[in-house]
Design a protein around this motif. Sequence first.
Motif, PDB file in Angstrom:
ATOM      1  N   LEU A  62      -1.722  -0.869  -3.475  1.00  0.00           N
ATOM      2  CA  LEU A  62      -1.330  -1.827  -4.504  1.00  0.00           C
ATOM      3  C   LEU A  62      -0.305  -2.846  -4.018  1.00  0.00           C
ATOM      4  N   ARG A  63       0.171  -2.690  -2.774  1.00  0.00           N
ATOM      5  CA  ARG A  63       1.135  -3.665  -2.270  1.00  0.00           C
ATOM      6  C   ARG A  63       1.038  -3.803  -0.761  1.00  0.00           C
ATOM      7  N   SER A  64       1.325  -5.010  -0.310  1.00  0.00           N
ATOM      8  CA  SER A  64       1.298  -5.272   1.124  1.00  0.00           C
ATOM      9  C   SER A  64       2.712  -5.219   1.683  1.00  0.00           C
ATOM     10  N   PHE A  65       2.843  -4.643   2.878  1.00  0.00           N
ATOM     11  CA  PHE A  65       4.143  -4.593   3.558  1.00  0.00           C
ATOM     12  C   PHE A  65       4.211  -5.632   4.676  1.00  0.00           C
ATOM     13  N   PHE A  66       3.241  -6.514   4.715  1.00  0.00           N
ATOM     14  CA  PHE A  66       3.179  -7.500   5.795  1.00  0.00           C
ATOM     15  C   PHE A  66       4.420  -8.397   5.786  1.00  0.00           C
ATOM     16  N   GLY A  67       5.000  -8.589   6.966  1.00  0.00           N
ATOM     17  CA  GLY A  67       6.157  -9.471   7.092  1.00  0.00           C
ATOM     18  C   GLY A  67       7.477  -8.825   6.699  1.00  0.00           C
TER      19      GLY A  67
END
Length: 524
Positions: free
Chosen positions: A461-466
């Motif tokens: 449900l969420r991106s940790f990109f960056g």
Amino acid sequence: MRILALLLCVVGGLLSAAPAQQPNIVFIFSDDHAYQAISAYGDARKLNQTPNIDRIAKEGMRFDRALVTNSICGPSRAVILTGKYSHLNGFYNNTNSVFNGEQLTFPKLLQKAGYQTAIIGKWHLGSNPTGFNFWQVLPGQGVYYNPPMLTAEGPVKTTGYVTEIITDLSLEWMRKRDKTKPFMLMCQHKAPHREWEPNIKDLNFDKDRVYPEPPTLFDDFANRAKAVGENDMTLEKTITPKDMKLIRPPQLDAEQAGVWDAYYEPRNAAYRQANPQGKDLVRWRYQRYMHDYLATVKSVDDNVGRVLKYLEDEGLADNTIVIYSADQGFYLGEHGWFDKRWIFEESVRTPLLVRWPGVTKPGSINKSLVSNVDYAATFLAMAGQPTPPEMQGRSITPLLAGQIPADWRKEFYYHYYEYPQPHHVAPHYGIITDRYKLVRYYGNGEVTTDLFDSEKDPLELRSFFGEKDYVTVQADLEARLKRLRSELQVPEKDDPMATGERGGKPGAKGKKAGAAKKPAEGTK
Ligand code: CA
């Protein structure tokens, strides 16, 4: 590493060549069967019971991380036949791809190794099947009731329910086979593909059970790349009256239609009377969807039981490997979706259960990264044949024997192309490891990236990109992704026909297709 693996493979093949008796292979393959709808996989919702499919797991091996390279129907089938990714077998999408049957496929090699081969049921690759002693397939997607079928001799009519017909024909072919030779049968069901039309006799199978909802039924698509939210595959916006059985399918004969109406009409009348809106409407649709989808699964399971019983009755069970799998996974309301396509777990993962008496320990579970790109090499190895160098997959037979090679893959490459129709899922590729996914979306006019961490966020449900904490992980994934693309010979620029955008001619090399990536309006 690859050369070493290849050498080991060839040596292994030679060592196991000329077995006392080559095993028969029965590949039972369904379309869009979510692992969440197989009780052997133990879904938290406990949606259904599949005692016959579960038997294959109990008496064999369950694979928990069987992934597909491109999560839609035709492309998955082309990958299975060739042991190669879409960019090498040329079948990218369901819209304008046509399978080149002159390619090297595992059924052709099994024929050379002395096998009789047959495919019965869904084919969905445009061209006629090659490499089979017998074939009888549905045209295109096929229909559920009284389906017309195609054979080498021309079209034939059938009467009844598609899952039973495919099984009847499979049993008939096994009965009539040349009993002096081993056989490989691909029994390929249409079910439980959309529009999820149940066998008439199963309509009331669940006695109006109310199904538990997935926790993400009302996903708002926040905290991920914009491309994810631009999909058109939701119960809220995309589902049709035909999907919802508010319109009766035209293929039913008068008697079948009477039973259909007796089941659906009163329930549809109650729905119209209640006229639910907003979230209540999504909830009603989810319940109707689960009823219909799981009813089609019940028939698949019953018919898997018929095949298992036939093998036992004929004394074939001990020397026949039975595989159950599907062309990809499917969303059963997770993220508010039906359909597939995404690299996310429910669609990239597919069921894989294998019973191999005398080789696979009953009740075993494997969590290695395996894939539909491995099936061709696997079937060949089962027949004592080496993997041709051009195939990209690797035989899972050592895994089935309880051995995980030290150099088994630690990361997997995924690539989806079809866009914008029919579901407006942006083309994307990515890398999957035991814990992470790095996904690059493109083709919707911009390039964006998400990073998922299954330990911290199992529902994706969420991106940790960056993010600062992920700098090292991200760099590692980027480097491994680059290496995978190079090893697998993925072109920097897609084939212009890859997306299957409307306007492209089937099988032709169009210049226009794939050029304009403007989102279409009002896609349904
Ligand atoms: Ca499919």
